[in-house]
Design an enzyme around this catalytic site. Structure first.
Site, PDB file in Angstrom:
ATOM      1  N   ARG A  61      18.969 -21.955 -17.112  1.00 43.48           N
ATOM      2  CA  ARG A  61      18.063 -22.184 -15.983  1.00 43.48           C
ATOM      3  C   ARG A  61      18.498 -23.359 -15.106  1.00 43.48           C
ATOM      4  O   ARG A  61      18.219 -23.389 -13.916  1.00 43.48           O
ATOM      5  CB  ARG A  61      16.648 -22.443 -16.507  1.00 43.48           C
ATOM      6  CG  ARG A  61      16.039 -21.299 -17.305  1.00 43.48           C
ATOM      7  CD  ARG A  61      14.594 -21.625 -17.665  1.00 43.48           C
ATOM      8  NE  ARG A  61      13.979 -20.596 -18.490  1.00 43.48           N
ATOM      9  CZ  ARG A  61      13.799 -20.699 -19.796  1.00 43.48           C
ATOM     10  NH1 ARG A  61      14.208 -21.793 -20.427  1.00 43.48           N
ATOM     11  NH2 ARG A  61      13.219 -19.734 -20.476  1.00 43.48           N
ATOM     12  N   LYS A 171      20.244 -17.818 -35.973  1.00 42.14           N
ATOM     13  CA  LYS A 171      19.048 -17.733 -36.809  1.00 42.14           C
ATOM     14  C   LYS A 171      17.959 -18.617 -36.182  1.00 42.14           C
ATOM     15  O   LYS A 171      18.295 -19.514 -35.398  1.00 42.14           O
ATOM     16  CB  LYS A 171      19.371 -18.171 -38.239  1.00 42.14           C
ATOM     17  CG  LYS A 171      19.356 -19.683 -38.484  1.00 42.14           C
ATOM     18  CD  LYS A 171      19.397 -19.977 -39.960  1.00 42.14           C
ATOM     19  CE  LYS A 171      19.158 -21.449 -40.230  1.00 42.14           C
ATOM     20  NZ  LYS A 171      17.768 -21.894 -40.088  1.00 42.14           N
ATOM     21  N   HIS A 201      25.579 -20.277 -39.989  1.00 38.88           N
ATOM     22  CA  HIS A 201      26.697 -21.226 -39.963  1.00 38.88           C
ATOM     23  C   HIS A 201      27.137 -21.655 -41.356  1.00 38.88           C
ATOM     24  O   HIS A 201      28.266 -22.097 -41.543  1.00 38.88           O
ATOM     25  CB  HIS A 201      26.341 -22.446 -39.107  1.00 38.88           C
ATOM     26  CG  HIS A 201      25.280 -23.324 -39.693  1.00 38.88           C
ATOM     27  ND1 HIS A 201      23.943 -23.141 -39.463  1.00 38.88           N
ATOM     28  CD2 HIS A 201      25.383 -24.393 -40.507  1.00 38.88           C
ATOM     29  CE1 HIS A 201      23.257 -24.061 -40.102  1.00 38.88           C
ATOM     30  NE2 HIS A 201      24.095 -24.831 -40.738  1.00 38.88           N
ATOM     31  N   LYS A 205      31.462 -22.296 -43.471  1.00 41.68           N
ATOM     32  CA  LYS A 205      31.988 -23.485 -44.138  1.00 41.68           C
ATOM     33  C   LYS A 205      33.125 -23.099 -45.082  1.00 41.68           C
ATOM     34  O   LYS A 205      33.086 -22.078 -45.757  1.00 41.68           O
ATOM     35  CB  LYS A 205      30.870 -24.195 -44.900  1.00 41.68           C
ATOM     36  CG  LYS A 205      29.811 -24.796 -43.968  1.00 41.68           C
ATOM     37  CD  LYS A 205      28.741 -25.522 -44.738  1.00 41.68           C
ATOM     38  CE  LYS A 205      27.674 -26.064 -43.789  1.00 41.68           C
ATOM     39  NZ  LYS A 205      28.190 -27.122 -42.906  1.00 41.68           N
ATOM     40  N   GLU A 239      18.539 -32.362 -47.913  1.00 48.35           N
ATOM     41  CA  GLU A 239      18.736 -33.123 -46.682  1.00 48.35           C
ATOM     42  C   GLU A 239      18.023 -34.465 -46.790  1.00 48.35           C
ATOM     43  O   GLU A 239      16.934 -34.552 -47.364  1.00 48.35           O
ATOM     44  CB  GLU A 239      18.172 -32.351 -45.484  1.00 48.35           C
ATOM     45  CG  GLU A 239      18.822 -31.004 -45.232  1.00 48.35           C
ATOM     46  CD  GLU A 239      18.159 -30.275 -44.076  1.00 48.35           C
ATOM     47  OE1 GLU A 239      18.620 -30.447 -42.928  1.00 48.35           O
ATOM     48  OE2 GLU A 239      17.183 -29.549 -44.311  1.00 48.35           O
ATOM     49  N   ASP A 258      13.244 -21.531 -43.202  1.00 48.65           N
ATOM     50  CA  ASP A 258      14.329 -22.279 -42.588  1.00 48.65           C
ATOM     51  C   ASP A 258      15.616 -22.238 -43.402  1.00 48.65           C
ATOM     52  O   ASP A 258      16.709 -22.212 -42.836  1.00 48.65           O
ATOM     53  CB  ASP A 258      13.891 -23.739 -42.391  1.00 48.65           C
ATOM     54  CG  ASP A 258      14.827 -24.509 -41.476  1.00 48.65           C
ATOM     55  OD1 ASP A 258      15.188 -23.981 -40.411  1.00 48.65           O
ATOM     56  OD2 ASP A 258      15.200 -25.644 -41.831  1.00 48.65           O
ATOM     57  N   HIS A 263      20.356 -19.181 -45.744  1.00 45.92           N
ATOM     58  CA  HIS A 263      21.454 -19.920 -46.361  1.00 45.92           C
ATOM     59  C   HIS A 263      21.511 -19.734 -47.883  1.00 45.92           C
ATOM     60  O   HIS A 263      22.554 -19.386 -48.447  1.00 45.92           O
ATOM     61  CB  HIS A 263      21.327 -21.418 -46.066  1.00 45.92           C
ATOM     62  CG  HIS A 263      21.311 -21.740 -44.608  1.00 45.92           C
ATOM     63  ND1 HIS A 263      21.963 -20.992 -43.665  1.00 45.92           N
ATOM     64  CD2 HIS A 263      20.718 -22.751 -43.924  1.00 45.92           C
ATOM     65  CE1 HIS A 263      21.780 -21.521 -42.469  1.00 45.92           C
ATOM     66  NE2 HIS A 263      21.023 -22.582 -42.595  1.00 45.92           N
ATOM     67  N   LYS A 363      13.605 -31.541 -47.440  1.00 46.33           N
ATOM     68  CA  LYS A 363      13.900 -32.567 -46.443  1.00 46.33           C
ATOM     69  C   LYS A 363      13.483 -33.929 -46.977  1.00 46.33           C
ATOM     70  O   LYS A 363      12.640 -34.039 -47.862  1.00 46.33           O
ATOM     71  CB  LYS A 363      13.173 -32.252 -45.134  1.00 46.33           C
ATOM     72  CG  LYS A 363      13.757 -31.053 -44.404  1.00 46.33           C
ATOM     73  CD  LYS A 363      13.209 -30.945 -42.997  1.00 46.33           C
ATOM     74  CE  LYS A 363      13.985 -29.916 -42.191  1.00 46.33           C
ATOM     75  NZ  LYS A 363      15.382 -30.340 -41.928  1.00 46.33           N
TER      76      LYS A 363
END
Length: 513
Positions: A61, A171, A201, A205, A239, A258, A263, A363
């Protein structure tokens, strides 16, 4: 094209690499393009891994000229490329093939202008360039954008041979089984499945790809890669960061959507699947599907026995005060969204019957780490009476996905001294040390595969739907169940106490990474 030369005027390349390619990025002014896509493409250009005739066309945009877009992307490469911007002439050569077309996602006129611009790359060439249409946009725009592309004949069904046009989806692909099926239906109205590249992704790896090589190119491991010798498997994606600026999105998603649905289930498949008949895309993905079909579904009433959830509370990481999840911007004050999830899956097949697979992710944990740990059964008898231990530590084979990619094996040895005793020792292989350089970024591998038409590392529609089918019971049960006290864990810990109790009920414990 505003005086810019056509980069496809001549030249051919060999191997699987096409003669030419045009990569169109929808969402070119967004974070993903800046942080991942352009730095990855620049690194591929540095290493001569792109077609000789290659161009990138951004669409978004924001009102930008070609030059303004190139300048923004130069800053992105300086900040985010693993190689940095050390070679100005290499950058200028790459930047000369960066273009930008402004337009709205719901406006057909914008797509017509984009198509007219992209069609110019077809003129005066001996072989038409491949077109990769990359949707780096919010998931709710996937179906509308595909429909708009179809209306202007920018993306049409190609069911014969190798498709020229490929569309890449980031995703998350759906938010549950029903939405994933609906999205697949919309996409398949326009595109053949061979044209669809659903990106994860993690599969790009280096260590993830090496799992198959490690398993199937080394005969020493195959005889013990089964229920006779393996006690259990732990797959961890931890994480240290919290939700940061993504509180609004994360509160609608949670850890299972998530991380687990994509994954961790991919890592489960690569760890447990049977050898494919070859390393073609369909052969590998067929074996993943066979494995996923063998995973025992968990009914809603079985969720409390098969999983634990939690939320991070206040705490400190590296001396810095971190707010609780419910205090993050965009998060509901009474949110029950899980920031930590641990799930036990069973695989009902000949190889893995009786072996539990524990998947956990969270997390604001103690360490950033993703790994697969194969814990082998202990020896049947402790012969070494001089040892001041009641049992020998199990042999553990650990495949580290991030941050320091590598493989380690823990086994028992006799330490120096007169008594025959045992002590654990580890063999550790690190990619960077072994090969003298850091492995390529995941997006480098995946973008190169898109351009070359190799879909091995991308998820197929049936896998996506089956993965949602397996995790939906956890999502729906937790959405309906509002406990008086949701398990919490302090920032910088390894998760809630309930997760430790969950695995201890099976006589096991979590690895402390």
């Amino acid at each position: 094209m505003n005086g810019d030369p056509n980069p496809y005027a001549a030249g051919v390349t060999s191997g699987r690499r096409p003669h030419g390619a045009v990569l169109v990025i929808f969402g070119a002014s967004g974070d993903l393009t800046k942080r991942k896509l352009i730095p990855a493409l620049y690194n591929l250009a540095l290493e001569k891994r792109l077609p000789e005739r290659f161009a990138v066309v951004g669409y978004a945009r924001s009102e930008l000229s070609h030059e303004a877009f190139r300048e923004k992307m130069r800053d992105a490469v300086v900040e985010f490329s693993r190689t940095g911007l050390k070679n100005e002439s290499a950058w200028q050569e790459f930047a000369a093939n960066l273009y930008y077309v402004p337009g709205q996602y719901g406006d057909s006129n914008g797509y017509r202008k984009l198509k007219e611009f992209v069609d110019q790359f077809d003129h005066g060439v001996r072989a038409l360039p491949v077109r990769v249409l990359y949707l780096a946009i919010p998931p709710d725009l996937y179906a509308p954008v595909v429909q708009q592309m179809a209306m202007v004949d920018m993306a049409t069904r190609e069911s014969d041979g190798e498709p020229r046009t490929r569309v890449v989806f980031e995703k998350p692909f759906g938010s549950d089984l029903e939405s994933a099926r609906e999205l697949n239906r919309h996409i398949h109205e326009v595109l053949d499945e061979k044209q669809v590249y659903r990106i994860d992704h993690y599969l790009g790896k280096e260590t993830v790809q090496n799992i198959m090589v490690f398993r199937f190119a080394n005969s020493v491991f195959e005889p013990i890669w089964n229920r006779r010798y393996v006690d259990h498997v732990q797959i961890t994606a931890a994480e240290t960061v919290g939700v940061e600026t993504r509180g609004g999105y994360y509160d609608r998603a949670g850890a299972v959507r998530d991380m687990v649905q994509n994954h961790l289930l991919q890592l489960l498949c690569l760890t447990a699947m049977e050898p494919p008949v070859g390393f073609s895309a369909d052969a590998v993905r067929d074996e993943k599907m066979k494995l996923l079909r063998a995973v025992r579904p968990v009914a809603g009433e079985e969720v409390p026995q098969s999983a634990v959830r939690g939320q991070y509370g206040r705490g400190k990481i590296n001396g810095k005060e971190v707010p609780a999840y419910r205090e993050e911007e965009g998060v509901a004050k009474d949110s029950h969204t899980e920031t930590y999830a641990a799930i036990k899956f069973r695989i009902d097949n000949w190889r893995w019957q009786g072996v539990p697979f524990y998947l956990r992710t969270g997390k604001s944990l103690a360490k950033r780490a993703t790994e697969i740990a194969i814990s082998f059964k202990p020896p049947p008898l402790l012969m070494f009476k001089a040892c001041a231990v009641d049992e020998v530590s199990p042999n553990v084979l650990c495949m580290r996905i991030q941050p320091d990619e590598g493989i380690s094996l823990t086994f028992e040895v006799k330490p120096p001294g007169p008594e025959i005793c045992v002590s654990p020792l580890g063999l550790d292989f690190k990619y960077e040390q072994a090969f003298g350089s850091s492995p390529p970024e995941a997006y480098e591998t995946l973008l190169e595969d898109c351009i070359e038409g190799d879909s091995t590392l991308f998820t197929r529609h049936d896998w996506v739907e089956l993965a949602w089918y397996l995790v939906d019971p956890f999502i729906k049960t937790w959405a309906k169940t509002k406990p008086a006290r949701l398990p919490t864990y302090p920032v910088g810990s390894w998760g809630p106490e309930e997760a430790d109790e969950f695995i201890q009920r099976d006589g096991r414990r979590w690895r402390r990474l």
